[in-house]
Write a protein that holds these residues in place. Sequence first.
Motif, PDB file in Angstrom:
ATOM      1  N   LEU A 120       0.837  -1.193   0.000  1.00  0.00           N
ATOM      2  CA  LEU A 120       0.000   0.000   0.000  1.00  0.00           C
ATOM      3  C   LEU A 120       0.876   1.249   0.000  1.00  0.00           C
ATOM      4  N   LEU A 121       0.845   1.979  -1.103  1.00  0.00           N
ATOM      5  CA  LEU A 121       1.593   3.225  -1.249  1.00  0.00           C
ATOM      6  C   LEU A 121       0.633   4.369  -0.949  1.00  0.00           C
ATOM      7  N   LYS A 122       0.890   5.088   0.147  1.00  0.00           N
ATOM      8  CA  LYS A 122       0.047   6.217   0.539  1.00  0.00           C
ATOM      9  C   LYS A 122       0.702   7.511   0.069  1.00  0.00           C
ATOM     10  N   ASN A 123      -0.100   8.418  -0.435  1.00  0.00           N
ATOM     11  CA  ASN A 123       0.429   9.677  -0.927  1.00  0.00           C
ATOM     12  C   ASN A 123       0.882  10.559   0.237  1.00  0.00           C
ATOM     13  N   THR A 124       2.037  11.191   0.080  1.00  0.00           N
ATOM     14  CA  THR A 124       2.600  12.100   1.078  1.00  0.00           C
ATOM     15  C   THR A 124       3.081  13.349   0.356  1.00  0.00           C
ATOM     16  N   ASP A 125       3.447  14.362   1.121  1.00  0.00           N
ATOM     17  CA  ASP A 125       3.995  15.581   0.514  1.00  0.00           C
ATOM     18  C   ASP A 125       5.265  15.269  -0.269  1.00  0.00           C
ATOM     19  N   GLU A 126       6.108  14.387   0.273  1.00  0.00           N
ATOM     20  CA  GLU A 126       7.341  14.006  -0.417  1.00  0.00           C
ATOM     21  C   GLU A 126       7.028  13.336  -1.757  1.00  0.00           C
ATOM     22  N   LEU A 127       6.056  12.425  -1.750  1.00  0.00           N
ATOM     23  CA  LEU A 127       5.681  11.766  -3.005  1.00  0.00           C
ATOM     24  C   LEU A 127       5.087  12.751  -4.004  1.00  0.00           C
ATOM     25  N   ARG A 128       4.270  13.679  -3.541  1.00  0.00           N
ATOM     26  CA  ARG A 128       3.702  14.684  -4.450  1.00  0.00           C
ATOM     27  C   ARG A 128       4.809  15.459  -5.161  1.00  0.00           C
ATOM     28  N   THR A 129       5.816  15.855  -4.410  1.00  0.00           N
ATOM     29  CA  THR A 129       6.947  16.589  -4.988  1.00  0.00           C
ATOM     30  C   THR A 129       7.670  15.734  -6.017  1.00  0.00           C
ATOM     31  N   LEU A 130       7.929  14.474  -5.691  1.00  0.00           N
ATOM     32  CA  LEU A 130       8.625  13.579  -6.621  1.00  0.00           C
ATOM     33  C   LEU A 130       7.809  13.322  -7.884  1.00  0.00           C
ATOM     34  N   ILE A 131       6.508  13.140  -7.724  1.00  0.00           N
ATOM     35  CA  ILE A 131       5.636  12.906  -8.879  1.00  0.00           C
ATOM     36  C   ILE A 131       5.682  14.115  -9.814  1.00  0.00           C
ATOM     37  N   ASN A 132       5.610  15.311  -9.243  1.00  0.00           N
ATOM     38  CA  ASN A 132       5.632  16.531 -10.057  1.00  0.00           C
ATOM     39  C   ASN A 132       6.984  16.735 -10.754  1.00  0.00           C
ATOM     40  N   LYS A 133       8.044  16.130 -10.200  1.00  0.00           N
ATOM     41  CA  LYS A 133       9.377  16.216 -10.812  1.00  0.00           C
ATOM     42  C   LYS A 133       9.632  15.054 -11.777  1.00  0.00           C
ATOM     43  N   HIS A 134       8.602  14.282 -12.078  1.00  0.00           N
ATOM     44  CA  HIS A 134       8.704  13.138 -12.998  1.00  0.00           C
ATOM     45  C   HIS A 134       9.695  12.080 -12.495  1.00  0.00           C
ATOM     46  N   ALA A 135       9.691  11.814 -11.200  1.00  0.00           N
ATOM     47  CA  ALA A 135      10.578  10.803 -10.623  1.00  0.00           C
ATOM     48  C   ALA A 135      10.243   9.427 -11.192  1.00  0.00           C
ATOM     49  N   ASN A 136      11.253   8.566 -11.278  1.00  0.00           N
ATOM     50  CA  ASN A 136      11.009   7.215 -11.787  1.00  0.00           C
ATOM     51  C   ASN A 136      10.454   6.324 -10.671  1.00  0.00           C
ATOM     52  N   ALA A 137      10.057   5.134 -11.038  1.00  0.00           N
ATOM     53  CA  ALA A 137       9.408   4.212 -10.092  1.00  0.00           C
ATOM     54  C   ALA A 137      10.315   3.855  -8.921  1.00  0.00           C
ATOM     55  N   ASN A 138      11.617   3.688  -9.176  1.00  0.00           N
ATOM     56  CA  ASN A 138      12.538   3.339  -8.083  1.00  0.00           C
ATOM     57  C   ASN A 138      12.635   4.455  -7.055  1.00  0.00           C
ATOM     58  N   GLU A 139      12.680   5.706  -7.514  1.00  0.00           N
ATOM     59  CA  GLU A 139      12.736   6.838  -6.588  1.00  0.00           C
ATOM     60  C   GLU A 139      11.443   6.939  -5.777  1.00  0.00           C
ATOM     61  N   LEU A 140      10.326   6.727  -6.439  1.00  0.00           N
ATOM     62  CA  LEU A 140       9.041   6.775  -5.747  1.00  0.00           C
ATOM     63  C   LEU A 140       8.927   5.661  -4.716  1.00  0.00           C
ATOM     64  N   LYS A 141       9.384   4.479  -5.096  1.00  0.00           N
ATOM     65  CA  LYS A 141       9.317   3.326  -4.188  1.00  0.00           C
ATOM     66  C   LYS A 141      10.191   3.544  -2.953  1.00  0.00           C
ATOM     67  N   GLU A 142      11.397   4.057  -3.146  1.00  0.00           N
ATOM     68  CA  GLU A 142      12.282   4.298  -2.005  1.00  0.00           C
ATOM     69  C   GLU A 142      11.719   5.371  -1.077  1.00  0.00           C
ATOM     70  N   ALA A 143      11.120   6.408  -1.649  1.00  0.00           N
ATOM     71  CA  ALA A 143      10.496   7.440  -0.818  1.00  0.00           C
ATOM     72  C   ALA A 143       9.339   6.846  -0.010  1.00  0.00           C
ATOM     73  N   ALA A 144       8.528   6.017  -0.643  1.00  0.00           N
ATOM     74  CA  ALA A 144       7.407   5.380   0.061  1.00  0.00           C
ATOM     75  C   ALA A 144       7.913   4.436   1.142  1.00  0.00           C
ATOM     76  N   ARG A 145       8.975   3.696   0.840  1.00  0.00           N
ATOM     77  CA  ARG A 145       9.539   2.784   1.843  1.00  0.00           C
ATOM     78  C   ARG A 145      10.097   3.552   3.030  1.00  0.00           C
ATOM     79  N   SER A 146      10.723   4.695   2.768  1.00  0.00           N
ATOM     80  CA  SER A 146      11.268   5.495   3.877  1.00  0.00           C
ATOM     81  C   SER A 146      10.149   6.051   4.755  1.00  0.00           C
ATOM     82  N   ASN A 147       8.937   6.111   4.207  1.00  0.00           N
ATOM     83  CA  ASN A 147       7.773   6.558   4.978  1.00  0.00           C
ATOM     84  C   ASN A 147       6.959   5.393   5.527  1.00  0.00           C
ATOM     85  N   GLY A 148       7.523   4.178   5.492  1.00  0.00           N
ATOM     86  CA  GLY A 148       6.889   3.038   6.149  1.00  0.00           C
ATOM     87  C   GLY A 148       6.144   2.052   5.273  1.00  0.00           C
TER      88      GLY A 148
END
Length: 162
Positions: free
Chosen positions: A99-127
Amino acid sequence: TGHVLFSTQHTNDAATTIPRFGELKVEPFMVSTCMICICAQRLLRRLCACKIVDTPKPEELALMSRARDEAPIDKIARPAGCPRCGGSGYKGRTGVHELLKNTDELRTLINKHANANELKEAARSNGMRTLFEDCMEKVKQGLTSLPEAVATAQPDDRPAPE
């Protein structure tokens, strides 16, 4: 307007869903502001009651330790086979989820066109617990075998397909 939309996407994990929206020409700001969460799910075969409980081999321990989990691994279940399961060692299925929950960090990464690995690591760092980690939890609980779990979800330290 308060509407909730449920959608399905065919992706390998929850994080890969976000770049997939980009492939569908959905603007990143639309995804980042509207997304609440993404759930990836799979089914894996459940071990039959005839399972054999054994001590894990060193290579099995090494594979299981690739999940971010500090719980000790002292036993592992293996399929045996009986008339009830038709000799396969498996009877029924159980779900594994991510379950990937949206956070402020993820919103920023999505808007910067982050790739799936960057998004996954950010989500993992948030639990976020990944499919692989949930699979390893099912192995530790004796619900499924390690080969079945690895066939269902690959370790997270392998790069995800873009």
